[in-house]
Design a protein around this motif. Sequence first.
Motif, mmCIF file in Angstrom:
data_model
loop_
_atom_site.group_PDB
_atom_site.id
_atom_site.type_symbol
_atom_site.label_atom_id
_atom_site.label_comp_id
_atom_site.label_asym_id
_atom_site.label_seq_id
_atom_site.Cartn_x
_atom_site.Cartn_y
_atom_site.Cartn_z
ATOM 1 N N GLY A 166 0.816 -1.207 0.000
ATOM 2 C CA GLY A 166 0.000 0.000 0.000
ATOM 3 C C GLY A 166 0.851 1.259 0.000
ATOM 4 O O GLY A 166 0.554 2.236 -0.715
ATOM 5 N N ILE A 167 1.924 1.253 0.794
ATOM 6 C CA ILE A 167 2.833 2.400 0.831
ATOM 7 C C ILE A 167 3.505 2.587 -0.527
ATOM 8 O O ILE A 167 3.647 3.706 -1.025
ATOM 9 N N LEU A 168 3.943 1.468 -1.129
ATOM 10 C CA LEU A 168 4.536 1.521 -2.471
ATOM 11 C C LEU A 168 3.589 2.205 -3.448
ATOM 12 O O LEU A 168 3.989 3.110 -4.202
ATOM 13 N N PHE A 169 2.318 1.798 -3.430
ATOM 14 C CA PHE A 169 1.331 2.334 -4.379
ATOM 15 C C PHE A 169 1.125 3.833 -4.157
ATOM 16 O O PHE A 169 1.064 4.612 -5.121
ATOM 17 N N VAL A 170 1.020 4.250 -2.892
ATOM 18 C CA VAL A 170 0.776 5.661 -2.586
ATOM 19 C C VAL A 170 1.976 6.523 -2.979
ATOM 20 O O VAL A 170 1.829 7.565 -3.629
ATOM 21 N N VAL A 171 3.192 6.086 -2.600
ATOM 22 C CA VAL A 171 4.392 6.863 -2.900
ATOM 23 C C VAL A 171 4.616 6.934 -4.411
ATOM 24 O O VAL A 171 5.083 7.957 -4.928
ATOM 25 N N ALA A 172 4.266 5.873 -5.130
ATOM 26 C CA ALA A 172 4.445 5.861 -6.586
ATOM 27 C C ALA A 172 3.596 6.923 -7.281
ATOM 28 O O ALA A 172 3.917 7.336 -8.402
ATOM 29 N N GLN A 173 2.522 7.383 -6.625
ATOM 30 C CA GLN A 173 1.667 8.406 -7.220
ATOM 31 C C GLN A 173 2.257 9.810 -7.085
ATOM 32 O O GLN A 173 1.782 10.758 -7.726
ATOM 33 N N ILE A 174 3.287 9.959 -6.229
ATOM 34 C CA ILE A 174 3.879 11.277 -5.974
ATOM 35 C C ILE A 174 5.024 11.502 -6.955
ATOM 36 O O ILE A 174 6.004 10.749 -6.954
ATOM 37 N N PRO A 175 4.956 12.506 -7.809
ATOM 38 C CA PRO A 175 6.042 12.739 -8.772
ATOM 39 C C PRO A 175 7.324 13.151 -8.066
ATOM 40 O O PRO A 175 7.300 13.716 -6.964
ATOM 41 N N PRO A 176 8.489 12.875 -8.676
ATOM 42 C CA PRO A 176 9.767 13.188 -8.029
ATOM 43 C C PRO A 176 9.909 14.649 -7.626
ATOM 44 O O PRO A 176 10.487 14.953 -6.582
ATOM 45 N N GLN A 177 9.379 15.582 -8.438
ATOM 46 C CA GLN A 177 9.511 16.993 -8.077
ATOM 47 C C GLN A 177 8.751 17.323 -6.799
ATOM 48 O O GLN A 177 9.136 18.225 -6.040
ATOM 49 N N ARG A 178 7.689 16.573 -6.527
ATOM 50 C CA ARG A 178 6.964 16.751 -5.279
ATOM 51 C C ARG A 178 7.720 16.095 -4.119
ATOM 52 O O ARG A 178 7.764 16.634 -3.008
ATOM 53 N N LEU A 179 8.345 14.942 -4.383
ATOM 54 C CA LEU A 179 9.154 14.297 -3.355
ATOM 55 C C LEU A 179 10.296 15.204 -2.906
ATOM 56 O O LEU A 179 10.686 15.200 -1.730
ATOM 57 N N MET A 180 10.813 15.993 -3.846
ATOM 58 C CA MET A 180 11.927 16.879 -3.526
ATOM 59 C C MET A 180 11.554 17.893 -2.445
ATOM 60 O O MET A 180 12.396 18.292 -1.638
ATOM 61 N N SER A 181 10.284 18.295 -2.400
ATOM 62 C CA SER A 181 9.857 19.286 -1.407
ATOM 63 C C SER A 181 9.843 18.710 0.007
ATOM 64 O O SER A 181 9.818 19.456 0.984
ATOM 65 N N ILE A 225 9.435 4.969 -4.378
ATOM 66 C CA ILE A 225 10.251 6.030 -4.994
ATOM 67 C C ILE A 225 10.758 5.578 -6.361
ATOM 68 O O ILE A 225 10.742 6.347 -7.336
ATOM 69 N N LEU A 226 11.224 4.328 -6.463
ATOM 70 C CA LEU A 226 11.676 3.814 -7.764
ATOM 71 C C LEU A 226 10.535 3.818 -8.779
ATOM 72 O O LEU A 226 10.726 4.205 -9.945
ATOM 73 N N MET A 227 9.357 3.394 -8.340
ATOM 74 C CA MET A 227 8.199 3.400 -9.239
ATOM 75 C C MET A 227 7.831 4.826 -9.638
ATOM 76 O O MET A 227 7.449 5.091 -10.788
ATOM 77 N N SER A 228 7.935 5.763 -8.714
ATOM 78 C CA SER A 228 7.634 7.162 -9.006
ATOM 79 C C SER A 228 8.568 7.708 -10.081
ATOM 80 O O SER A 228 8.127 8.393 -11.020
ATOM 81 N N VAL A 229 9.853 7.389 -9.948
ATOM 82 C CA VAL A 229 10.823 7.848 -10.949
ATOM 83 C C VAL A 229 10.539 7.204 -12.302
ATOM 84 O O VAL A 229 10.589 7.867 -13.349
ATOM 85 N N ALA A 230 10.223 5.905 -12.303
ATOM 86 C CA ALA A 230 9.903 5.210 -13.552
ATOM 87 C C ALA A 230 8.669 5.820 -14.210
ATOM 88 O O ALA A 230 8.635 6.038 -15.428
ATOM 89 N N ARG A 231 7.645 6.121 -13.421
ATOM 90 C CA ARG A 231 6.414 6.709 -13.964
ATOM 91 C C ARG A 231 6.661 8.117 -14.495
ATOM 92 O O ARG A 231 6.076 8.519 -15.493
#
Length: 384
Positions: free
Chosen positions: A63-78, A371-377
Amino acid sequence: MSAVFEKPSLRQRLLPLFQGFDGPLAFAVFMLVCAGLLTMYSSGFDHGTRFVDHGRNMVIAGGILFVVAQIPPQRLMSFAVPLYLTGVALLVAVALFGLTKKGARRWLNLGVVIQPSEILKIAMPLMLAWWFQRREGQLRPLDFLVAGGLLLVPVGLIMKQPDLGTSLLVLASGLSVIFFAGLSWRLILPPVLLGVIGISLLVWYEPQLCADGVRWPVLHDYQQQRICTLLDPSRDPLGKGFHIIQGMIAIGSGGVFGKGFMAGTQTHLEFIPERTTDFIFAAFSEEFGLIGNLLLIVSFLFLIVRGLMIALDAPTLFARLLAGAMSCIFFTYAFVNMGMVSGILPVVGVPLPFISYGGTAMVTLGMGLGILMSVARSKRLVPT
């Protein structure tokens, strides 16, 4: 004239959430999850609710993987700076008034008991990736020194707890970002060479350095004993050397094809200590043998290589450094755990990803994969 609007189906609403997910990475995770469930059932079916809890932890991590994957890397940077500062502040709070268990002060009671060092496994690479993104195109040697300072502060606080295993993971995640950011080999090779010389001298002078009454500076007594036990487990075969000896016996007794599922004698006669957590690789090796070990190692290598490929294809420097660091974290987890169980590294508290029991570690792994899935997406969903 009236317009007719067709309500989208559930499938049509959910499909965009899965678009861009990396199939090969998901397959590698699926293989490791299957291996983890099989091993946990065999080694923990008579160990309370370990198997059920392990499955629950995997669902939470998914579930955490799925949720974090929806956050784009530029948003993770914040999140980088706030998460890092929060983690360091909590580590300072642990040093001042943390909870002490079994001689280690690692926990903090904030209504619920937490282990702040776990936050830094994700916060550290986020922070350093953010730092190098800010310095892109104008990197100077001073920038690497600042990055080293940002890394050494939490690593030093974690080692003081003491928690050698977590500090090693945080250090590896941070060093991987610094390396991928372009650290010169001229600065990498000297410490590596010194390390090789130091290890060689340690092995050569082991009888003198590990003699009774000799105390090493910097390291705690238990850390010194772990290194001495690694060099010669027979010094205390029924005490500090018991873990290593039994782990090696289990691995060797598995042979080429293993003893078979649920047929491991070392495991089920309880000769392997911590058989569902840190030493679960010994239980896996006994039942599935060399062939099973090779398949497990190939699965880990496939996951790590796929993560590095995602990093190479990332659209920004921040995403590239972050994905590379996440891949190195998985490598460090697997290498250190297999190494300590096999008797080539000191025993530290590092679980085997997806195989070992542990809720906190599983959450961290889920975030790393997310995070890896987010970068791939982010690459696949970029309009062309």
